[in-house]
Design a protein around this motif. Sequence first.
Motif, PDB file in Angstrom:
ATOM      1  N   LYS A 109      -6.442   6.241   0.593  1.00 18.38           N
ATOM      2  CA  LYS A 109      -5.861   5.975  -0.725  1.00 18.38           C
ATOM      3  C   LYS A 109      -5.602   7.254  -1.526  1.00 18.38           C
ATOM      4  CE  LYS A 109      -8.256   1.512  -0.862  1.00 18.38           C
ATOM      5  NZ  LYS A 109      -8.916   1.643   0.434  1.00 18.38           N
ATOM      6  N   ARG A 140       0.826  -1.204   0.000  1.00 15.34           N
ATOM      7  CA  ARG A 140       0.000   0.000   0.000  1.00 15.34           C
ATOM      8  C   ARG A 140       0.862   1.255   0.000  1.00 15.34           C
ATOM      9  NH1 ARG A 140      -4.042  -2.090   4.847  1.00 15.34           N
ATOM     10  NH2 ARG A 140      -4.756  -3.996   3.786  1.00 15.34           N
ATOM     11  N   GLY A 173       0.788  -1.154  -5.262  1.00 20.86           N
ATOM     12  CA  GLY A 173      -0.176  -0.465  -4.408  1.00 20.86           C
ATOM     13  C   GLY A 173       0.516   0.362  -3.364  1.00 20.86           C
ATOM     14  N   PRO A 217      -4.162  -1.270  -5.335  1.00 18.43           N
ATOM     15  CA  PRO A 217      -3.244  -1.972  -4.445  1.00 18.43           C
ATOM     16  C   PRO A 217      -3.674  -3.394  -4.179  1.00 18.43           C
ATOM     17  CG  PRO A 217      -4.663  -0.503  -3.200  1.00 18.43           C
ATOM     18  CD  PRO A 217      -4.915  -0.229  -4.652  1.00 18.43           C
ATOM     19  N   TRP A 219      -7.533   1.728   4.697  1.00 18.98           N
ATOM     20  CA  TRP A 219      -6.448   2.714   4.641  1.00 18.98           C
ATOM     21  C   TRP A 219      -6.814   3.805   3.653  1.00 18.98           C
ATOM     22  CZ3 TRP A 219      -3.514   2.948  -0.037  1.00 18.98           C
ATOM     23  CH2 TRP A 219      -3.778   1.912  -0.946  1.00 18.98           C
TER      24      TRP A 219
END
Length: 265
Positions: A213, A35, A264, A258, A211
């Motif tokens: 982005k 990520r 990602g 991701p 999370w």
Amino acid sequence: MRLICYTLHDQKPLIRPAPVERDWMDHSPEAFAYRCLPLDIANAHGWEVLCSAGFDATWDGGTAADAITIAADAPPHLLPVSHFGSGVLTFHLHGLFRTEPAVQLWVAGSPNRIKDGIQPLAAVVETDWAPYTFTMNWRFTRPGRVRFEQGEPFCFFFPLRLDLIEQVHPVFMPIEQDAATAAAYRAWVAARNGFNAALQEEGSAARAEKWQKGYFRGRMPDGAAGGAGHRTRLRLASFQDASGAGGGPDAPDQADEPGRGTAGG
């Protein structure tokens, strides 16, 4: 921009566009390490040279060249040597690299590829003029044995320009002097704090999203488009025979979203 590897022997160096994937990133929970887009881009920002044979190297802690011993069932020309002493393991690339005028090569170990007991040494080589080969060197971090497998990368390189960094004029500036940047930063901090707080709430949208982005998607805190040059992946070309038709990168496409083994972040 052209990058040439002049072959010196019948066997070409094993060179590939560097992949995004790393074993430790694959094994992070839910592959969360992918990520981090800046990390992913660094992983793939160059080419890797691979070991032609597997071997074990052992350092007894001494400073002499014979303090390192190398064990392998492979011809010596496929193996590294102990040339400098002081726990330094030296790989020959079996190629002479040439870049365009004013372009050099950054040479080091693959970014974020961790190896216990030994550390790659970085170098910048003036490949735009020098008719000399260079070596890739690793230094043991402690006495002991390390293993390099056949096909494991031992060198990573990419082009850069030394004249660009010498033109940089670094300064400190209070963020308040740039009102737009200060406002965007404050909006991001507020959103980040709110998101992290919401992660503690059962059933929250933040938990479903997992999370933020925004950076990965190249978006400002307010959702507007960010930089025009935002990248989520790199597509590097493979080395081709100069007499061939050339071609594009042969690495597998990397998804724009991701996930495990993708670009990602």
